[in-house]
Design a protein around this motif. Structure first.
Motif, PDB file in Angstrom:
ATOM      1  N   TYR A 135       0.673  -1.046   0.082  1.00  0.00           N
ATOM      2  CA  TYR A 135      -0.119   0.018  -0.105  1.00  0.00           C
ATOM      3  C   TYR A 135       0.832   1.269   0.012  1.00  0.00           C
ATOM      4  O   TYR A 135       0.330   2.351  -0.075  1.00  0.00           O
ATOM      5  CB  TYR A 135      -0.809  -0.164   1.193  1.00  0.00           C
ATOM      6  N   LEU A 136       2.172   0.960  -0.021  1.00  0.00           N
ATOM      7  CA  LEU A 136       2.997   2.290   0.283  1.00  0.00           C
ATOM      8  C   LEU A 136       3.041   3.085  -0.920  1.00  0.00           C
ATOM      9  O   LEU A 136       2.896   4.452  -0.919  1.00  0.00           O
ATOM     10  CB  LEU A 136       4.456   1.854   0.604  1.00  0.00           C
ATOM     11  N   ALA A 137       3.315   2.314  -2.215  1.00  0.00           N
ATOM     12  CA  ALA A 137       3.064   3.250  -3.324  1.00  0.00           C
ATOM     13  C   ALA A 137       1.786   4.117  -3.833  1.00  0.00           C
ATOM     14  O   ALA A 137       1.799   5.160  -3.969  1.00  0.00           O
ATOM     15  CB  ALA A 137       3.664   2.240  -4.691  1.00  0.00           C
ATOM     16  N   PRO A 138       0.755   3.276  -3.483  1.00  0.00           N
ATOM     17  CA  PRO A 138      -0.698   3.906  -3.857  1.00  0.00           C
ATOM     18  C   PRO A 138      -0.708   5.037  -2.831  1.00  0.00           C
ATOM     19  O   PRO A 138      -1.201   6.293  -3.456  1.00  0.00           O
ATOM     20  CB  PRO A 138      -1.695   2.883  -3.751  1.00  0.00           C
ATOM     21  N   ALA A 139      -0.560   4.897  -1.645  1.00  0.00           N
ATOM     22  CA  ALA A 139      -0.932   5.924  -0.656  1.00  0.00           C
ATOM     23  C   ALA A 139       0.237   7.159  -0.855  1.00  0.00           C
ATOM     24  O   ALA A 139      -0.279   8.409  -0.698  1.00  0.00           O
ATOM     25  CB  ALA A 139      -0.236   5.354   0.844  1.00  0.00           C
ATOM     26  N   LEU A 168       5.984   8.883   5.282  1.00  0.00           N
ATOM     27  CA  LEU A 168       6.043   7.883   4.267  1.00  0.00           C
ATOM     28  C   LEU A 168       7.498   7.665   3.563  1.00  0.00           C
ATOM     29  O   LEU A 168       7.930   6.656   3.368  1.00  0.00           O
ATOM     30  CB  LEU A 168       4.858   7.992   3.389  1.00  0.00           C
ATOM     31  N   PHE A 169       7.938   8.757   3.332  1.00  0.00           N
ATOM     32  CA  PHE A 169       9.273   8.983   2.671  1.00  0.00           C
ATOM     33  C   PHE A 169      10.434   8.269   3.691  1.00  0.00           C
ATOM     34  O   PHE A 169      11.093   7.521   3.279  1.00  0.00           O
ATOM     35  CB  PHE A 169       9.706  10.248   2.427  1.00  0.00           C
ATOM     36  N   LEU A 170      10.476   8.629   4.684  1.00  0.00           N
ATOM     37  CA  LEU A 170      11.174   8.031   5.547  1.00  0.00           C
ATOM     38  C   LEU A 170      11.034   6.576   5.908  1.00  0.00           C
ATOM     39  O   LEU A 170      12.029   5.599   5.819  1.00  0.00           O
ATOM     40  CB  LEU A 170      11.056   8.563   7.204  1.00  0.00           C
ATOM     41  N   TYR A 171       9.798   6.057   5.702  1.00  0.00           N
ATOM     42  CA  TYR A 171       9.450   4.688   5.921  1.00  0.00           C
ATOM     43  C   TYR A 171       9.974   3.987   4.588  1.00  0.00           C
ATOM     44  O   TYR A 171      10.451   2.799   4.646  1.00  0.00           O
ATOM     45  CB  TYR A 171       7.949   4.289   6.134  1.00  0.00           C
ATOM     46  N   ALA A 172       9.712   4.517   3.254  1.00  0.00           N
ATOM     47  CA  ALA A 172      10.428   3.859   2.280  1.00  0.00           C
ATOM     48  C   ALA A 172      11.841   3.689   2.320  1.00  0.00           C
ATOM     49  O   ALA A 172      12.516   2.759   1.664  1.00  0.00           O
ATOM     50  CB  ALA A 172       9.852   4.796   1.002  1.00  0.00           C
ATOM     51  N   LEU A 173      12.543   4.748   2.730  1.00  0.00           N
ATOM     52  CA  LEU A 173      13.904   4.532   3.132  1.00  0.00           C
ATOM     53  C   LEU A 173      14.354   3.440   4.166  1.00  0.00           C
ATOM     54  O   LEU A 173      15.199   2.525   3.802  1.00  0.00           O
ATOM     55  CB  LEU A 173      14.490   5.760   3.762  1.00  0.00           C
ATOM     56  N   TYR A 174      13.714   3.329   5.097  1.00  0.00           N
ATOM     57  CA  TYR A 174      13.466   2.395   6.322  1.00  0.00           C
ATOM     58  C   TYR A 174      13.623   0.901   5.642  1.00  0.00           C
ATOM     59  O   TYR A 174      14.183   0.070   5.978  1.00  0.00           O
ATOM     60  CB  TYR A 174      12.870   2.495   7.293  1.00  0.00           C
ATOM     61  N   GLY A 179      11.750   1.775  -5.562  1.00  0.00           N
ATOM     62  CA  GLY A 179      10.687   2.314  -6.666  1.00  0.00           C
ATOM     63  C   GLY A 179       9.623   3.712  -5.976  1.00  0.00           C
ATOM     64  O   GLY A 179       9.322   4.499  -6.628  1.00  0.00           O
ATOM     65  N   VAL A 180       9.414   3.142  -4.745  1.00  0.00           N
ATOM     66  CA  VAL A 180       8.387   4.245  -4.177  1.00  0.00           C
ATOM     67  C   VAL A 180       9.352   5.559  -3.906  1.00  0.00           C
ATOM     68  O   VAL A 180       8.867   6.598  -4.015  1.00  0.00           O
ATOM     69  CB  VAL A 180       8.281   3.745  -2.592  1.00  0.00           C
ATOM     70  N   LEU A 181      10.715   5.385  -3.502  1.00  0.00           N
ATOM     71  CA  LEU A 181      11.458   6.500  -3.251  1.00  0.00           C
ATOM     72  C   LEU A 181      11.420   7.475  -4.623  1.00  0.00           C
ATOM     73  O   LEU A 181      11.402   8.697  -4.589  1.00  0.00           O
ATOM     74  CB  LEU A 181      12.812   6.155  -2.799  1.00  0.00           C
ATOM     75  N   LEU A 182      11.709   6.622  -5.741  1.00  0.00           N
ATOM     76  CA  LEU A 182      11.864   7.603  -7.142  1.00  0.00           C
ATOM     77  C   LEU A 182      10.725   8.389  -7.218  1.00  0.00           C
ATOM     78  O   LEU A 182      10.387   9.278  -7.765  1.00  0.00           O
ATOM     79  CB  LEU A 182      12.205   6.612  -7.991  1.00  0.00           C
ATOM     80  N   LEU A 183       9.406   7.534  -6.618  1.00  0.00           N
ATOM     81  CA  LEU A 183       8.073   8.136  -6.771  1.00  0.00           C
ATOM     82  C   LEU A 183       8.107   9.358  -5.975  1.00  0.00           C
ATOM     83  O   LEU A 183       7.014  10.445  -6.343  1.00  0.00           O
ATOM     84  CB  LEU A 183       6.736   7.151  -6.536  1.00  0.00           C
ATOM     85  N   GLN A 184       8.538   9.302  -4.771  1.00  0.00           N
ATOM     86  CA  GLN A 184       8.289  10.473  -3.727  1.00  0.00           C
ATOM     87  C   GLN A 184       9.127  11.652  -3.989  1.00  0.00           C
ATOM     88  O   GLN A 184       8.939  12.615  -3.590  1.00  0.00           O
ATOM     89  CB  GLN A 184       8.440   9.969  -2.418  1.00  0.00           C
ATOM     90  N   LEU A 185      10.179  11.225  -4.810  1.00  0.00           N
ATOM     91  CA  LEU A 185      11.361  12.324  -4.634  1.00  0.00           C
ATOM     92  C   LEU A 185      10.871  13.633  -5.256  1.00  0.00           C
ATOM     93  O   LEU A 185      11.155  14.628  -4.977  1.00  0.00           O
ATOM     94  CB  LEU A 185      12.855  11.950  -5.427  1.00  0.00           C
ATOM     95  N   GLY A 186      10.377  13.447  -6.732  1.00  0.00           N
ATOM     96  CA  GLY A 186       9.822  14.614  -7.421  1.00  0.00           C
ATOM     97  C   GLY A 186       8.952  15.502  -6.565  1.00  0.00           C
ATOM     98  O   GLY A 186       9.106  16.773  -6.564  1.00  0.00           O
ATOM     99  N   PRO A 187       7.678  15.125  -6.007  1.00  0.00           N
ATOM    100  CA  PRO A 187       6.842  15.660  -5.266  1.00  0.00           C
ATOM    101  C   PRO A 187       7.457  16.496  -4.073  1.00  0.00           C
ATOM    102  O   PRO A 187       7.159  17.485  -3.584  1.00  0.00           O
ATOM    103  CB  PRO A 187       5.843  14.844  -5.008  1.00  0.00           C
ATOM    104  N   MET A 375       7.498   1.598  13.655  1.00  0.00           N
ATOM    105  CA  MET A 375       8.493   2.333  12.955  1.00  0.00           C
ATOM    106  C   MET A 375       7.907   3.533  12.362  1.00  0.00           C
ATOM    107  O   MET A 375       8.382   4.761  12.497  1.00  0.00           O
ATOM    108  CB  MET A 375       9.507   1.619  12.155  1.00  0.00           C
ATOM    109  N   LEU A 376       6.932   3.340  11.578  1.00  0.00           N
ATOM    110  CA  LEU A 376       6.120   4.182  10.776  1.00  0.00           C
ATOM    111  C   LEU A 376       5.692   5.325  11.743  1.00  0.00           C
ATOM    112  O   LEU A 376       5.696   6.564  11.443  1.00  0.00           O
ATOM    113  CB  LEU A 376       5.244   3.751  10.011  1.00  0.00           C
ATOM    114  N   ALA A 377       4.956   4.717  12.926  1.00  0.00           N
ATOM    115  CA  ALA A 377       4.310   5.734  13.780  1.00  0.00           C
ATOM    116  C   ALA A 377       5.431   6.554  14.491  1.00  0.00           C
ATOM    117  O   ALA A 377       5.425   8.014  14.687  1.00  0.00           O
ATOM    118  CB  ALA A 377       3.575   4.961  14.873  1.00  0.00           C
ATOM    119  N   ASN A 378       6.706   5.851  15.082  1.00  0.00           N
ATOM    120  CA  ASN A 378       7.737   6.622  15.467  1.00  0.00           C
ATOM    121  C   ASN A 378       8.230   7.927  14.812  1.00  0.00           C
ATOM    122  O   ASN A 378       8.629   8.811  15.236  1.00  0.00           O
ATOM    123  CB  ASN A 378       8.816   5.678  15.981  1.00  0.00           C
ATOM    124  N   LEU A 379       8.531   7.397  13.534  1.00  0.00           N
ATOM    125  CA  LEU A 379       9.266   8.328  12.371  1.00  0.00           C
ATOM    126  C   LEU A 379       8.198   9.619  12.198  1.00  0.00           C
ATOM    127  O   LEU A 379       8.845  10.601  12.283  1.00  0.00           O
ATOM    128  CB  LEU A 379       9.316   7.547  11.173  1.00  0.00           C
TER     129      LEU A 379
END
Length: 695
Positions: A135-139, A168-174, A179-187, A375-379
């Motif tokens: 669900y990370l990429a669609p979210a 969500l960006f930090l969670y994708a790093l963790y 692929g999700v990171l590349l989707l997030q970097l532009g916005p 981890m997502l909640a903490n970050l």
């Protein structure tokens, strides 16, 4: 995806439904219909959110949870309630003693109480998230579209959505989801450029924190993914950054972030970095200086702060955007940007210690547990704290923080009782010796058990309030006058809408001018008083209503005659000096202050002050009672003993008290008279006394 009980599901939908409606719809409404953008509409949106939340809590969720006998509070929840209750109680009492403004006292208290209610109701609902990586990429995509759409529609993005996107960006790093990171970097890059320094600071600090967490956990793959992601982002920025911004018709150095970078690099200045060129940077430093000066050498202020509703004198500020947003005008400002300054000023070292403890718990649980949802909640919670460092109002008033704190606590408990938990820890002896859950009936018993302590705290608070009102506080009288700013036009012209709009904008400038030395200095000379210019500036309050050309100038003083003289002299001096300073004669005095209108003191107000003392004492007493219960590690019931030993209890022995044992022993050892038993023979009757025999 979300876990909750039945009432928790209803609470989850209501909370975020109200939040998104008030924030997103409210922002568009204020921007498109009323023309209010940026931070000008923020207080109104927050007020709408709290109003709807209070209505829902009062008439829906409290009755539901009260009827739900399964709702329980854990010991950690009691500690949270105790700390926040004590924080609210003593800050209200201190704010009352310092004669802080009622508007700000009520808002500070409402934000804390609302946040605590969000925490408790989220905990009662058993709400927590099991993050699924699919669900990370669609979210991320949906949130990016929503953020960019809101930016282009209203030039404003809710902080909650920004922080969630960063989480969500930090969670994708963790999780090393390239692929999700590349989707997030532009916005994310666009939001960093078009937003402000707070978001950039948050991303930089949180990436550093995440790297420390991963190094401690010996996670090297996410670190390599992080290096790759930022290398790719840097290369893309060099190759296409300028052309993309040009295509979007954006000048980087005209954006909020670009202008700050330009100032910090010293561009356009032969002398290098000059903080005076960036009003907002100098404003932050000026705030800290004023806070240190206000706290002074009084250790009580440093320990407990200036109380709820505290304001600082911003008459020397260079940032009109901050001072013009103050409800009290240009001199007394409630908003403090740096988080450490805001905590010290309002709640002292105690409040700073509470937030520091919160940050430490978030960081340590990020290292201790491998649960990804946790981890997502903490970050995300840490990101909100870091974001609040340069914009402190977002720490306590943002509902996301309270929701995340409840979520992570529930997730830890869930992980310790299910097979899905990767890392769990046994209870320590100290924790095992305590009662770990409390029903509503238990809480009522706890309060009833220490009702004398609660009464003592309440009586002490009321006594302190009474002593302050009738023996310490000096009666204050307020005198007010009004000035009108009219359009600056020729004699043979009629004012048009642009002229009226120009006069409204001039009101903010005149508010600053009213408290400037150019007006105060000649006014003090004309008054021929022992008061200094600084004293007069502190007494002056200038307020304006939205979309109005009328400003109200007020002065509070212990002497009603002095209050009338000061406010009339200042406004008359202002009317005389404006033509020479502004080269325009468009100010007139609507009404002067008169002594007959200031016959009654405006402060202190006995009934209101005693009510606040009662409220603060009750909250502080409840917090103290709960704190004592949390710190109590004695085993008092069979259930607690069974929980500690892990063995069933087969029986119990009642041991009498020593005095009861001594009294019973004495009674048994003392000589007792022999009973007289009559013996009958057949045919004997009771009427023959001679046939009785003593045994």
């Amino acid at each position: 995806m979300f876990y909750y009980n039945r009432t928790g599901k209803m609470w989850l939908y209501y909370l975020w439904g109200v939040y998104f409606i008030t924030n997103i719809a409210g922002a568009v409404l204020f921007k498109q219909v009323l023309g209010m953008g940026g931070f000008s509409h923020t207080p109104y949106i927050r007020g709408m959110f709290i109003l709807f939340l209070v209505l829902g809590i009062t008439f829906i969720w409290v009755p539901l949870y009260m009827l739900n006998r399964q709702a329980e509070l854990k010991r950690g929840d009691l500690a949270t309630v105790a700390l926040i209750s004590m924080l609210i109680g003593y800050s209200v009492i201190i704010g009352l003693a310092n004669a802080n403004t009622w508007t700000y006292i009520l808002s500070d208290t409402a934000y804390l109480i609302t946040g605590l209610a969000i925490y408790l109701l989220t905990r009662f609902g058993g709400i927590h998230l099991r993050m699924r990586d699919q669900y990370l990429a669609p979210a991320s995509a949906v949130l990016a579209v929503l953020l960019l759409g809101l930016y282009f529609l209203s030039s404003w993005v809710p902080v909650t959505l920004l922080v969630v996107f960063v989480g969500l960006f930090l969670y994708a790093l963790y999780t090393a989801r390239t692929g999700v990171l590349l989707l997030q970097l532009g916005p994310l890059a666009f939001l960093l450029i078009s937003s402000n320094r707070s978001l950039l600071l948050t991303v930089m600090v949180m990436v550093l924190v995440l790297m420390i967490v991963m190094l401690v956990k010996n996670c090297w793959k996410p670190i390599l993914t992080l290096v790759f992601a930022f290398s790719f982002a840097g290369l893309a920025a060099v190759l296409a950054g300028g052309s993309v911004l040009e295509m979007l018709n954006i000048d980087f150095y005209e954006t909020a972030l670009g202008s700050r970078i330009e100032v910090m690099m010293g561009m356009g200045s032969s002398s290098g970095v000059n903080l005076d060129e960036d009003v907002t940077i100098a404003q932050r430093l000026y705030e800290v200086e004023m806070i240190v000066e206000t706290l002074g050498n009084n250790p009580l202020y440093w320990l407990f702060g200036y109380g709820a509703g505290g304001t600082i004198d911003m008459s020397g500020s260079m940032d009109p955007s901050v001072t013009s947003a103050a409800l009290l005008g240009m001199t007394e400002v409630h908003n403090v940007h740096f988080l450490h300054g805001a905590l010290l000023f309002r709640y002292g070292l105690f409040g700073a210690a509470v937030v520091a403890g919160l940050v430490w718990r978030l960081f340590t649980t990020s290292i201790k547990y491998d649960d990804r949802s946790l981890m997502l909640a903490n970050l995300t919670a840490l990101s909100l704290v870091v974001y609040s460092y340069s914009s402190s109002s977002y720490l306590l008033v943002e509902p996301l923080l309270w929701f995340l704190l409840a979520w992570r606590t529930t997730r830890i408990e869930w992980g310790q009782t299910h097979e899905e938990a990767v890392a769990s820890r046994p209870l320590s002896k100290k924790e095992g010796a305590m009662k770990e859950s409390f029903r509503i009936q238990d809480l009522m018993y706890i309060v009833q058990k220490r009702i004398k302590l609660l009464a003592l705290v309440v009586i002490t608070a009321l006594s302190a309030g009474a002593v302050y009102i009738w023996f310490i506080a000096e009666p204050q009288y307020e005198a007010s006058t009004q000035i009108l700013v009219t359009p600056a036009i020729g004699d043979d012209q009629a004012p048009v809408s642009e002229d009226w709009q120009s006069s409204r904008e001039l009101v903010n400038t005149y508010n600053t001018l009213l408290t400037s030395p150019a007006i105060i200095e000649p006014a003090v000379q004309e008054l021929n008083t022992s008061r200094t210019e600084e004293d007069i500036q502190r007494q002056l309050t200038v307020t304006t209503e939205n979309e109005s050309q009328i400003a109200t100038v007020s002065v509070r003083d212990a002497d009603p005659e002095a209050a009338v003289a000061i406010v009339n002299t200042v406004t008359e001096t202002f009317e005389q000096k404006v033509p020479s300073i502004m080269n325009v004669d468009n100010v007139s005095i609507l009404s002067k202050a008169e002594l007959k209108d200031v016959s009654q003191p405006v402060s202190p107000q006995p009934l209101l002050h005693l009510a606040v003392a009662l409220f603060g004492g009750a909250l502080g007493g409840l917090g103290l009672i709960l704190l004592l219960e949390v710190m109590n590690n004695k085993i008092k019931t069979e259930e607690e003993l069974e929980a500690v030993l892990g063995l069933p209890i087969l029986g119990s022995v009642n041991i009498p008290l020593e005095k009861d044992f001594i009294r019973k022993t004495d009674e048994e050892m003392s000589p007792q008279p022999m009973p007289v038993i009559p013996i009958r023979k057949n045919g004997d009757t009771d009427q023959n006394p001679e046939m009785k025999q003593k045994v």
